[in-house]
Design a protein around this motif. Structure first.
Motif, PDB file in Angstrom:
ATOM      1  N   UNK A   1     -17.813  24.865   6.249  1.00 52.72           N
ATOM      2  CA  UNK A   1     -16.445  24.737   6.705  1.00 52.72           C
ATOM      3  C   UNK A   1     -16.126  23.268   6.872  1.00 52.72           C
ATOM      4  N   UNK A   2     -14.977  22.875   6.358  1.00 54.02           N
ATOM      5  CA  UNK A   2     -14.534  21.486   6.454  1.00 54.02           C
ATOM      6  C   UNK A   2     -13.088  21.446   6.912  1.00 54.02           C
ATOM      7  N   UNK A   3     -12.722  20.365   7.549  1.00 54.36           N
ATOM      8  CA  UNK A   3     -11.341  20.094   7.896  1.00 54.36           C
ATOM      9  C   UNK A   3     -10.965  18.791   7.217  1.00 54.36           C
ATOM     10  N   UNK A   4     -10.077  18.891   6.236  1.00 57.27           N
ATOM     11  CA  UNK A   4      -9.668  17.729   5.460  1.00 57.27           C
ATOM     12  C   UNK A   4      -8.210  17.417   5.767  1.00 57.27           C
ATOM     13  N   UNK A   5      -7.911  16.136   5.997  1.00 60.86           N
ATOM     14  CA  UNK A   5      -6.563  15.773   6.411  1.00 60.86           C
ATOM     15  C   UNK A   5      -6.101  14.518   5.685  1.00 60.86           C
ATOM     16  N   UNK A   6      -4.841  14.555   5.231  1.00 62.85           N
ATOM     17  CA  UNK A   6      -4.164  13.407   4.631  1.00 62.85           C
ATOM     18  C   UNK A   6      -4.930  12.780   3.474  1.00 62.85           C
ATOM     19  N   UNK A   7      -5.401  13.622   2.569  1.00 64.27           N
ATOM     20  CA  UNK A   7      -6.070  13.168   1.350  1.00 64.27           C
ATOM     21  C   UNK A   7      -5.139  13.403   0.163  1.00 64.27           C
ATOM     22  N   UNK A   8      -5.496  12.830  -0.989  1.00 64.94           N
ATOM     23  CA  UNK A   8      -4.741  13.134  -2.198  1.00 64.94           C
ATOM     24  C   UNK A   8      -5.051  14.565  -2.633  1.00 64.94           C
ATOM     25  N   UNK A   9      -6.329  14.888  -2.781  1.00 64.11           N
ATOM     26  CA  UNK A   9      -6.781  16.236  -3.131  1.00 64.11           C
ATOM     27  C   UNK A   9      -7.983  16.569  -2.260  1.00 64.11           C
ATOM     28  N   UNK A  10      -7.957  17.739  -1.638  1.00 65.93           N
ATOM     29  CA  UNK A  10      -9.055  18.127  -0.755  1.00 65.93           C
ATOM     30  C   UNK A  10     -10.311  18.515  -1.500  1.00 65.93           C
ATOM     31  N   UNK A  11     -10.191  19.339  -2.554  1.00 61.73           N
ATOM     32  CA  UNK A  11     -11.339  19.796  -3.329  1.00 61.73           C
ATOM     33  C   UNK A  11     -10.925  19.848  -4.794  1.00 61.73           C
ATOM     34  N   UNK A  12     -11.667  19.164  -5.653  1.00 64.87           N
ATOM     35  CA  UNK A  12     -11.356  19.153  -7.087  1.00 64.87           C
ATOM     36  C   UNK A  12     -12.565  19.631  -7.886  1.00 64.87           C
ATOM     37  N   UNK A  13     -12.320  20.596  -8.759  1.00 58.51           N
ATOM     38  CA  UNK A  13     -13.335  21.091  -9.687  1.00 58.51           C
ATOM     39  C   UNK A  13     -12.693  21.002 -11.062  1.00 58.51           C
ATOM     40  N   UNK A  14     -13.161  20.067 -11.889  1.00 58.94           N
ATOM     41  CA  UNK A  14     -12.465  19.841 -13.149  1.00 58.94           C
ATOM     42  C   UNK A  14     -13.439  19.433 -14.241  1.00 58.94           C
ATOM     43  N   UNK A  15     -13.101  19.829 -15.469  1.00 55.51           N
ATOM     44  CA  UNK A  15     -13.856  19.425 -16.643  1.00 55.51           C
ATOM     45  C   UNK A  15     -12.848  18.898 -17.656  1.00 55.51           C
ATOM     46  N   UNK A  16     -12.835  17.594 -17.830  1.00 55.75           N
ATOM     47  CA  UNK A  16     -11.912  16.992 -18.782  1.00 55.75           C
ATOM     48  C   UNK A  16     -12.608  16.550 -20.053  1.00 55.75           C
ATOM     49  N   UNK A  17     -13.909  16.701 -20.128  1.00 59.16           N
ATOM     50  CA  UNK A  17     -14.655  16.291 -21.313  1.00 59.16           C
ATOM     51  C   UNK A  17     -15.087  17.488 -22.129  1.00 59.16           C
ATOM     52  N   UNK A  18     -16.148  17.302 -22.898  1.00 58.79           N
ATOM     53  CA  UNK A  18     -16.665  18.406 -23.700  1.00 58.79           C
ATOM     54  C   UNK A  18     -17.508  19.315 -22.810  1.00 58.79           C
ATOM     55  N   UNK A  19     -17.755  20.489 -23.283  1.00 58.99           N
ATOM     56  CA  UNK A  19     -18.552  21.440 -22.516  1.00 58.99           C
ATOM     57  C   UNK A  19     -17.712  22.604 -22.038  1.00 58.99           C
ATOM     58  N   UNK A  20     -18.369  23.523 -21.356  1.00 62.63           N
ATOM     59  CA  UNK A  20     -17.678  24.730 -20.903  1.00 62.63           C
ATOM     60  C   UNK A  20     -17.069  24.512 -19.526  1.00 62.63           C
ATOM     61  N   UNK A  21     -16.271  25.482 -19.123  1.00 64.25           N
ATOM     62  CA  UNK A  21     -15.645  25.405 -17.804  1.00 64.25           C
ATOM     63  C   UNK A  21     -16.661  25.674 -16.706  1.00 64.25           C
ATOM     64  N   UNK A  22     -16.265  25.308 -15.476  1.00 67.51           N
ATOM     65  CA  UNK A  22     -17.089  25.627 -14.304  1.00 67.51           C
ATOM     66  C   UNK A  22     -16.975  27.123 -14.041  1.00 67.51           C
ATOM     67  N   UNK A  23     -18.054  27.753 -13.648  1.00 68.61           N
ATOM     68  CA  UNK A  23     -18.063  29.196 -13.421  1.00 68.61           C
ATOM     69  C   UNK A  23     -18.489  29.530 -11.999  1.00 68.61           C
ATOM     70  N   UNK A  24     -17.814  30.530 -11.397  1.00 68.33           N
ATOM     71  CA  UNK A  24     -18.267  31.129 -10.155  1.00 68.33           C
ATOM     72  C   UNK A  24     -18.288  30.232  -8.936  1.00 68.33           C
ATOM     73  N   UNK A  25     -17.266  29.439  -8.706  1.00 70.76           N
ATOM     74  CA  UNK A  25     -17.204  28.572  -7.522  1.00 70.76           C
ATOM     75  C   UNK A  25     -16.512  29.307  -6.374  1.00 70.76           C
ATOM     76  N   UNK A  26     -16.960  29.063  -5.145  1.00 69.87           N
ATOM     77  CA  UNK A  26     -16.391  29.679  -3.951  1.00 69.87           C
ATOM     78  C   UNK A  26     -15.945  28.590  -2.984  1.00 69.87           C
ATOM     79  N   UNK A  27     -14.682  28.651  -2.565  1.00 68.91           N
ATOM     80  CA  UNK A  27     -14.145  27.726  -1.571  1.00 68.91           C
ATOM     81  C   UNK A  27     -13.604  28.587  -0.437  1.00 68.91           C
ATOM     82  N   UNK A  28     -14.235  28.505   0.738  1.00 71.55           N
ATOM     83  CA  UNK A  28     -13.860  29.396   1.830  1.00 71.55           C
ATOM     84  C   UNK A  28     -14.003  28.716   3.191  1.00 71.55           C
TER      85      UNK A  28
END
Length: 161
Positions: A1-28
């Motif tokens: 558990x986290x408390x994030x405040x006044x950030x641009x993005x709290x949690x980023x999961x991204x693939x902008x290059x080659x390869x497959x997408x991220x699978x099965x992530x949990x944010x709770x």
């Protein structure tokens, strides 16, 4: 558990290059407050689960793209009363396929010029999406509670009040 405040993005999961997408992530179990852009941002994910989080006064609560993503059981609160583009949407799904947006609660007043609580975009051949049982208790002005946009050679949008 986290408390994030006044950030641009709290949690980023991204693939902008080659390869497959991220699978099965949990944010709770997190609190995202005052995010200038996204509380949760995922790009090219499959099976992302965002559940049990609070998004308070965020520009965009959850943005995700890809198939089989689930946004469920979250609370989105618009705290700001000033004008501008502070609150654009609570949940935004791009290239959605077999995705679920359910059991979320939306409160407060949206202040952007065209706010949307749930915004789902998909290709016309991939219309296997589910949106159910969301509580929308927001003042949206000229905005929409739910918008589903299908893209093919022609552009079509379905707005739900």
């Amino acid at each position: 558990m986290a408390s994030l405040k006044n950030c641009t993005t709290g949690c980023a999961i991204a693939n902008y290059g080659s390869g497959s997408e991220a699978n099965g992530c949990l944010i709770t179990g997190n609190i995202f407050e005052g995010m200038w852009d996204h509380g949760v941002y995922s790009n090219y994910t499959e099976g992302l689960i965002v559940t049990g989080n609070n998004f308070n006064d965020c520009h965009l609560g959850v943005t995700c793209s890809g198939p089989r993503n689930v946004v469920s059981g979250n609370t989105f609160v618009a705290l700001s009363t000033g004008a501008g583009e502070k609150h654009v949407s609570g949940v935004q799904m791009r290239d959605a396929q077999y995705c679920v947006v359910s059991d979320n609660s939306f409160f407060g007043t949206l202040t952007s010029s065209s706010p949307i609580c749930i915004d789902i975009g998909c290709f016309l051949t991939n219309v296997q999406n589910v949106v159910v049982a969301n509580n929308v208790m927001r003042t949206v002005g000229a905005g929409k509670a739910i918008r589903i946009t299908y893209r093919s050679t022609a552009f079509t949008a379905i707005d739900c009040v």
